[in-house]
Scaffold this motif. Structure first.
Motif, PDB file in Angstrom:
ATOM      1  N   ALA A 239       0.841  -1.211   0.000  1.00 14.88           N
ATOM      2  CA  ALA A 239       0.000   0.000   0.000  1.00 14.88           C
ATOM      3  C   ALA A 239       0.873   1.256   0.000  1.00 14.88           C
ATOM      4  O   ALA A 239       0.521   2.262  -0.619  1.00 14.88           O
ATOM      5  N   ALA A 240       2.018   1.201   0.674  1.00 14.93           N
ATOM      6  CA  ALA A 240       2.933   2.364   0.673  1.00 14.93           C
ATOM      7  C   ALA A 240       3.437   2.622  -0.746  1.00 14.93           C
ATOM      8  O   ALA A 240       3.561   3.785  -1.168  1.00 14.93           O
ATOM      9  N   ILE A 241       3.699   1.551  -1.486  1.00  7.84           N
ATOM     10  CA  ILE A 241       4.130   1.728  -2.877  1.00  7.84           C
ATOM     11  C   ILE A 241       3.003   2.357  -3.691  1.00  7.84           C
ATOM     12  O   ILE A 241       3.229   3.274  -4.478  1.00  7.84           O
ATOM     13  N   LEU A 242       1.773   1.892  -3.480  1.00  8.14           N
ATOM     14  CA  LEU A 242       0.623   2.512  -4.171  1.00  8.14           C
ATOM     15  C   LEU A 242       0.551   4.008  -3.852  1.00  8.14           C
ATOM     16  O   LEU A 242       0.346   4.834  -4.741  1.00  8.14           O
ATOM     17  N   VAL A 243       0.732   4.338  -2.566  1.00  5.87           N
ATOM     18  CA  VAL A 243       0.646   5.750  -2.158  1.00  5.87           C
ATOM     19  C   VAL A 243       1.764   6.574  -2.815  1.00  5.87           C
ATOM     20  O   VAL A 243       1.558   7.726  -3.177  1.00  5.87           O
ATOM     21  N   SER A 244       2.924   5.946  -2.994  1.00  2.99           N
ATOM     22  CA  SER A 244       4.026   6.693  -3.646  1.00  2.99           C
ATOM     23  C   SER A 244       3.732   6.931  -5.131  1.00  2.99           C
ATOM     24  O   SER A 244       4.415   7.709  -5.776  1.00  2.99           O
ATOM     25  N   ARG A 245       2.685   6.261  -5.674  1.00  2.00           N
ATOM     26  CA  ARG A 245       2.360   6.391  -7.103  1.00  2.00           C
ATOM     27  C   ARG A 245       0.936   6.901  -7.336  1.00  2.00           C
ATOM     28  O   ARG A 245       0.366   6.668  -8.416  1.00  2.00           O
ATOM     29  N   LEU A 246       0.360   7.556  -6.346  1.00  2.00           N
ATOM     30  CA  LEU A 246      -1.058   7.955  -6.439  1.00  2.00           C
ATOM     31  C   LEU A 246      -1.371   8.736  -7.700  1.00  2.00           C
ATOM     32  O   LEU A 246      -2.404   8.522  -8.335  1.00  2.00           O
ATOM     33  N   SER A 247      -0.455   9.649  -8.059  1.00  2.00           N
ATOM     34  CA  SER A 247      -0.760  10.520  -9.209  1.00  2.00           C
ATOM     35  C   SER A 247      -0.514   9.803 -10.542  1.00  2.00           C
ATOM     36  O   SER A 247      -0.867  10.325 -11.594  1.00  2.00           O
ATOM     37  N   MET A 248       0.091   8.604 -10.482  1.00  2.00           N
ATOM     38  CA  MET A 248       0.413   7.886 -11.730  1.00  2.00           C
ATOM     39  C   MET A 248      -0.573   6.758 -12.030  1.00  2.00           C
ATOM     40  O   MET A 248      -0.655   6.284 -13.154  1.00  2.00           O
ATOM     41  N   LEU A 249      -1.301   6.292 -11.010  1.00  2.00           N
ATOM     42  CA  LEU A 249      -2.143   5.101 -11.188  1.00  2.00           C
ATOM     43  C   LEU A 249      -3.617   5.481 -11.328  1.00  2.00           C
ATOM     44  O   LEU A 249      -4.073   6.448 -10.694  1.00  2.00           O
ATOM     45  N   PRO A 250      -4.387   4.715 -12.110  1.00  2.00           N
ATOM     46  CA  PRO A 250      -5.827   4.963 -12.200  1.00  2.00           C
ATOM     47  C   PRO A 250      -6.490   4.757 -10.834  1.00  2.00           C
ATOM     48  O   PRO A 250      -6.124   3.828 -10.093  1.00  2.00           O
ATOM     49  N   ALA A 251      -7.488   5.597 -10.539  1.00  2.00           N
ATOM     50  CA  ALA A 251      -8.171   5.533  -9.237  1.00  2.00           C
ATOM     51  C   ALA A 251      -8.778   4.145  -8.989  1.00  2.00           C
ATOM     52  O   ALA A 251      -8.733   3.626  -7.869  1.00  2.00           O
ATOM     53  N   ALA A 252      -9.315   3.522 -10.050  1.00  2.00           N
ATOM     54  CA  ALA A 252      -9.968   2.213  -9.877  1.00  2.00           C
ATOM     55  C   ALA A 252      -8.956   1.145  -9.462  1.00  2.00           C
ATOM     56  O   ALA A 252      -9.272   0.245  -8.678  1.00  2.00           O
ATOM     57  N   LYS A 253      -7.753   1.248  -9.985  1.00  2.00           N
ATOM     58  CA  LYS A 253      -6.720   0.265  -9.632  1.00  2.00           C
ATOM     59  C   LYS A 253      -6.322   0.427  -8.160  1.00  2.00           C
ATOM     60  O   LYS A 253      -6.190  -0.555  -7.423  1.00  2.00           O
ATOM     61  N   ILE A 254      -6.175   1.668  -7.729  1.00  2.00           N
ATOM     62  CA  ILE A 254      -5.818   1.919  -6.325  1.00  2.00           C
ATOM     63  C   ILE A 254      -6.906   1.350  -5.417  1.00  2.00           C
ATOM     64  O   ILE A 254      -6.620   0.655  -4.438  1.00  2.00           O
ATOM     65  N   GLU A 255      -8.157   1.606  -5.783  1.00  2.00           N
ATOM     66  CA  GLU A 255      -9.273   1.141  -4.966  1.00  2.00           C
ATOM     67  C   GLU A 255      -9.308  -0.381  -4.876  1.00  2.00           C
ATOM     68  O   GLU A 255      -9.438  -0.956  -3.795  1.00  2.00           O
ATOM     69  N   SER A 256      -9.158  -1.062  -6.026  1.00  2.00           N
ATOM     70  CA  SER A 256      -9.274  -2.525  -6.000  1.00  2.00           C
ATOM     71  C   SER A 256      -8.077  -3.155  -5.275  1.00  2.00           C
ATOM     72  O   SER A 256      -8.240  -4.123  -4.534  1.00  2.00           O
ATOM     73  N   GLU A 257      -6.899  -2.583  -5.448  1.00  2.00           N
ATOM     74  CA  GLU A 257      -5.728  -3.169  -4.764  1.00  2.00           C
ATOM     75  C   GLU A 257      -5.819  -2.959  -3.257  1.00  2.00           C
ATOM     76  O   GLU A 257      -5.494  -3.856  -2.476  1.00  2.00           O
ATOM     77  N   LEU A 258      -6.282  -1.778  -2.849  1.00  2.00           N
ATOM     78  CA  LEU A 258      -6.419  -1.533  -1.407  1.00  2.00           C
ATOM     79  C   LEU A 258      -7.462  -2.465  -0.803  1.00  2.00           C
ATOM     80  O   LEU A 258      -7.283  -2.963   0.312  1.00  2.00           O
ATOM     81  N   ALA A 259      -8.540  -2.718  -1.541  1.00  2.00           N
ATOM     82  CA  ALA A 259      -9.590  -3.608  -1.026  1.00  2.00           C
ATOM     83  C   ALA A 259      -9.025  -5.006  -0.796  1.00  2.00           C
ATOM     84  O   ALA A 259      -9.336  -5.657   0.213  1.00  2.00           O
ATOM     85  N   TYR A 260      -8.166  -5.454  -1.713  1.00  2.00           N
ATOM     86  CA  TYR A 260      -7.568  -6.782  -1.540  1.00  2.00           C
ATOM     87  C   TYR A 260      -6.575  -6.799  -0.370  1.00  2.00           C
ATOM     88  O   TYR A 260      -6.598  -7.693   0.484  1.00  2.00           O
ATOM     89  N   LEU A 261      -5.725  -5.774  -0.310  1.00  2.00           N
ATOM     90  CA  LEU A 261      -4.710  -5.721   0.750  1.00  2.00           C
ATOM     91  C   LEU A 261      -5.357  -5.608   2.133  1.00  2.00           C
ATOM     92  O   LEU A 261      -4.818  -6.116   3.123  1.00  2.00           O
ATOM     93  N   ALA A 262      -6.522  -4.971   2.191  1.00  2.00           N
ATOM     94  CA  ALA A 262      -7.210  -4.783   3.484  1.00  2.00           C
ATOM     95  C   ALA A 262      -7.547  -6.121   4.139  1.00  2.00           C
ATOM     96  O   ALA A 262      -7.608  -6.220   5.367  1.00  2.00           O
ATOM     97  N   ILE A 263      -7.744  -7.166   3.336  1.00  2.00           N
ATOM     98  CA  ILE A 263      -8.098  -8.479   3.899  1.00  2.00           C
ATOM     99  C   ILE A 263      -6.976  -8.975   4.816  1.00  2.00           C
ATOM    100  O   ILE A 263      -7.210  -9.419   5.939  1.00  2.00           O
ATOM    101  N   ALA A 264      -5.727  -8.853   4.330  1.00  2.00           N
ATOM    102  CA  ALA A 264      -4.592  -9.316   5.144  1.00  2.00           C
ATOM    103  C   ALA A 264      -4.446  -8.463   6.399  1.00  2.00           C
ATOM    104  O   ALA A 264      -4.095  -8.970   7.473  1.00  2.00           O
ATOM    105  N   VAL A 265      -4.727  -7.168   6.272  1.00  2.00           N
ATOM    106  CA  VAL A 265      -4.624  -6.290   7.442  1.00  2.00           C
ATOM    107  C   VAL A 265      -5.682  -6.693   8.469  1.00  2.00           C
ATOM    108  O   VAL A 265      -5.383  -6.864   9.665  1.00  2.00           O
ATOM    109  N   GLU A 266      -6.918  -6.879   8.000  1.00  2.00           N
ATOM    110  CA  GLU A 266      -7.997  -7.242   8.933  1.00  2.00           C
ATOM    111  C   GLU A 266      -7.693  -8.556   9.644  1.00  2.00           C
ATOM    112  O   GLU A 266      -7.954  -8.720  10.826  1.00  2.00           O
ATOM    113  N   LYS A 267      -7.118  -9.508   8.904  1.00  2.00           N
ATOM    114  CA  LYS A 267      -6.924 -10.852   9.491  1.00  2.00           C
ATOM    115  C   LYS A 267      -5.665 -10.962  10.349  1.00  2.00           C
ATOM    116  O   LYS A 267      -5.641 -11.759  11.278  1.00  2.00           O
ATOM    117  N   THR A 268      -4.615 -10.202  10.029  1.00  2.00           N
ATOM    118  CA  THR A 268      -3.315 -10.543  10.648  1.00  2.00           C
ATOM    119  C   THR A 268      -2.563  -9.381  11.293  1.00  2.00           C
ATOM    120  O   THR A 268      -1.459  -9.583  11.797  1.00  2.00           O
TER     121      THR A 268
END
Ligand SMILES: Cc1cc2nc3c(=O)[nH]c(=O)nc-3n(C[C@H](O)[C@H](O)[C@H](O)COP(=O)(O)O)c2cc1C
Length: 190
Positions: A133-162
């Motif tokens: 997610a930190a890498i995504l944040v370092s590229r916020l202005s370069m990546l499509p908003a939908a990609k950021i949203e979907s990747e964060l949604a997936y990464l959130a699962i590991a955060v919630e569980k572990t």
């Protein structure tokens, strides 16, 4: 292979600079590849030195990307530089050669000292998710908003569980930064 680390450097005025950076190991040498402009690049060119810190405190990755760069450091043993105070391990580097590039020069460094400070206790999925997610944040202005949203949604699962408290705090800083960026983007469109 790229290792995600925290690189610490010292400016000419003595100020410590802390930045997450992916490093490569090539034979006996470590290669840093900062994108221009970069305080890390300026400091390494000036001092000829850098420290590479291996840490599982992912708040440092998230913190550096969200304006929290004030992490404890101590002087290195063998180079004019500082390292994190409490890493799992660190390496002290001296600049051997620069491979010039207008966008991303390669700083080829000799490892002059390597220290282990704490045992590695295993992988944690939330820590990996925070680094991604930190890498995504370092590229916020370069990546499509939908990609950021979907990747964060997936990464959130590991955060919630572990995650533990440090990982949750780091995650909250990154989400707040993404929210801020979304707000700024909406403002620009109005
Ligand atoms: C896991 C991770 C790895 C990164 N690796 C690099 C890298 O190899 N080169 C780079 O220029 N920036 C990298 N970044 C982004 C930098 O940390 C960030 O842009 C930083 O401010 C670098 O600029 P500085 O040297 O001026 O601090 C990375 C960020 C993260 C979260």
């Amino acid at each position: 292979m790229i290792w995600e680390t925290i690189v610490t450097t010292r400016a000419a005025n003595g100020r410590v600079h802390i930045a997450p950076m992916g490093i490569r190991v090539e034979g006996d040498r470590v290669v840093l590849a900062p994108f221009r402009p970069s305080a890390t690049l300026d400091n390494v060119l000036d001092s000829g030195a850098a420290a590479v810190n291996a840490t599982d405190d992912v708040r440092i990755f998230a913190g550096c990307l969200t304006g929290r760069r004030d992490w404890s450091t101590v002087p290195c043993e063998s180079i004019p530089c500082d390292r994190l105070a409490d890493p799992i391990g660190h390496r002290e580097l001296r600049l051997a050669r620069i491979e010039e590039d207008a966008t991303r020069p390669r700083l080829v460094c000799d490892v002059v000292l390597e220290r282990s400070h704490r045992p590695f206790r295993g992988f944690n999925r939330a820590q990996a998710a925070v680094v991604e997610a930190a890498i995504l944040v370092s590229r916020l202005s370069m990546l499509p908003a939908a990609k950021i949203e979907s990747e964060l949604a997936y990464l959130a699962i590991a955060v919630e569980k572990t995650a533990g408290p440090a990982e949750r705090e780091a995650w909250s800083w990154l989400l707040a930064r993404v929210e801020q960026f979304r707000g700024e983007s909406r403002q620009e469109k109005i």
